[in-house]
Design an enzyme around this catalytic site. Structure first.
Site, PDB file in Angstrom:
ATOM      1  CB  CYS A  23      -0.911  -0.005   1.229  1.00  0.00           C
ATOM      2  SG  CYS A  23      -1.852   1.517   1.406  1.00  0.00           S
TER       3      CYS A  23
HETATM    4  N1  MHO Z   1      -7.570   0.155   2.349  1.00  0.00           N
HETATM    5  C1  MHO Z   1      -6.443  -0.682   2.447  1.00  0.00           C
HETATM    6  C2  MHO Z   1      -5.315  -0.366   1.494  1.00  0.00           C
HETATM    7  C3  MHO Z   1      -5.180   1.035   1.065  1.00  0.00           C
HETATM    8  S1  MHO Z   1      -3.825   1.206   0.093  1.00  0.00           S
HETATM    9  C4  MHO Z   1      -4.007   2.659  -0.724  1.00  0.00           C
HETATM   10  C5  MHO Z   1      -5.863  -0.670   3.853  1.00  0.00           C
HETATM   11  O1  MHO Z   1      -6.013   0.305   4.578  1.00  0.00           O
HETATM   12  O2  MHO Z   1      -5.236  -1.658   4.191  1.00  0.00           O
HETATM   13  O3  MHO Z   1      -3.914   0.166  -0.926  1.00  0.00           O
END
Ligand code: MHO
Length: 218
Positions: A23
């Protein structure tokens, strides 16, 4: 005021590093806190499908790009931060969204990659499977993903409006990169104040940045 013009040392060359390590919010803040890193942005890279976006990622990967002054931080040091801070082998995710990825922009960067990769393989006792290829494309991610952690502090963003009237100039600034690291526990306020005192910018602007940092209400 234009606080993004010259947060750079003299005699320096600005280079760009492009990488994915899961991420993109996390590395945006980790790398944004490093001295010598002038700018960060997050986006999508590595794939072939056109116009990638968060919802239509296609075969791309969440990617961070940093512009850095290589007289302050070398590409090799950046690579060590990269491999020391994620598990590079693809066993945990399906697809390409979160793979370990490096896109090099010169033969010099490729040499550094080979050298540091070999060093890291010895360190972790495993072959590294980071997807490594020449740089081809990078599509900037949606506004809400840029400096994501800093934006969890709307009061701070509001206070930064005097220095950076539009969101884009804020997002592109070294100051926002550091603050985005700071809110995630990377770097210390005292160090940032000290660092600002060395930035190549007008004294008046430096005072404004330092004052904003000192008075900031989160
Ligand atoms: N919503 C996911 C990933 C976000 S990242 C921009 C989390 O908080 O783990 O892929």
């Amino acid at each position: 005021m234009n606080s993004q013009t010259k947060e750079v040392s003299n005699n320096s060359e600005i280079k760009t590093a492009t990488f994915g390590m899961g991420c993109f919010w996390g590395p945006d803040s980790r790398f944004g806190s490093l001295r010598g890193v002038l700018r960060t942005r997050v986006g999508y890279s590595g794939g072939t499908t056109e116009f990638p976006s968060y919802r239509q990622l296609g075969d791309h990967t969440e990617t961070v790009e940093i512009d850095f002054d290589d007289s302050i931080i070398s590409y090799e040091e950046i690579l060590r931060h990269f491999w020391n801070n994620h598990y590079p082998n693809r066993d945990q995710y399906k697809g390409t969204q979160y793979i370990s990825l490096l896109r090099f922009r010169s033969d010099e960067q490729l040499d550094a990659i080979e050298h540091v990769k070999a060093e890291m393989e010895i360190k972790i006792g495993e072959k590294i499977e980071t997807d490594i290829a020449p740089f081809e494309n990078f599509t900037l991610a949606e506004e809400r993903h840029q400096k994501y952690y800093l934006k969890r502090y709307p009061k701070a963003i509001e206070q930064l409006k005097d220095l950076y009237p539009d969101l884009e100039s804020l997002e592109n600034s070294t100051f926002a990169a550091r603050l985005n690291g700071f809110v995630k526990g990377f770097g210390r306020k005292e160090d940032l104040l000290e660092e600002i005192s060395h930035w190549e910018m007008d004294e008046v602007e430096k005072v404004k940045l330092s004052r904003t940092l000192n008075d900031m209400k989160w």
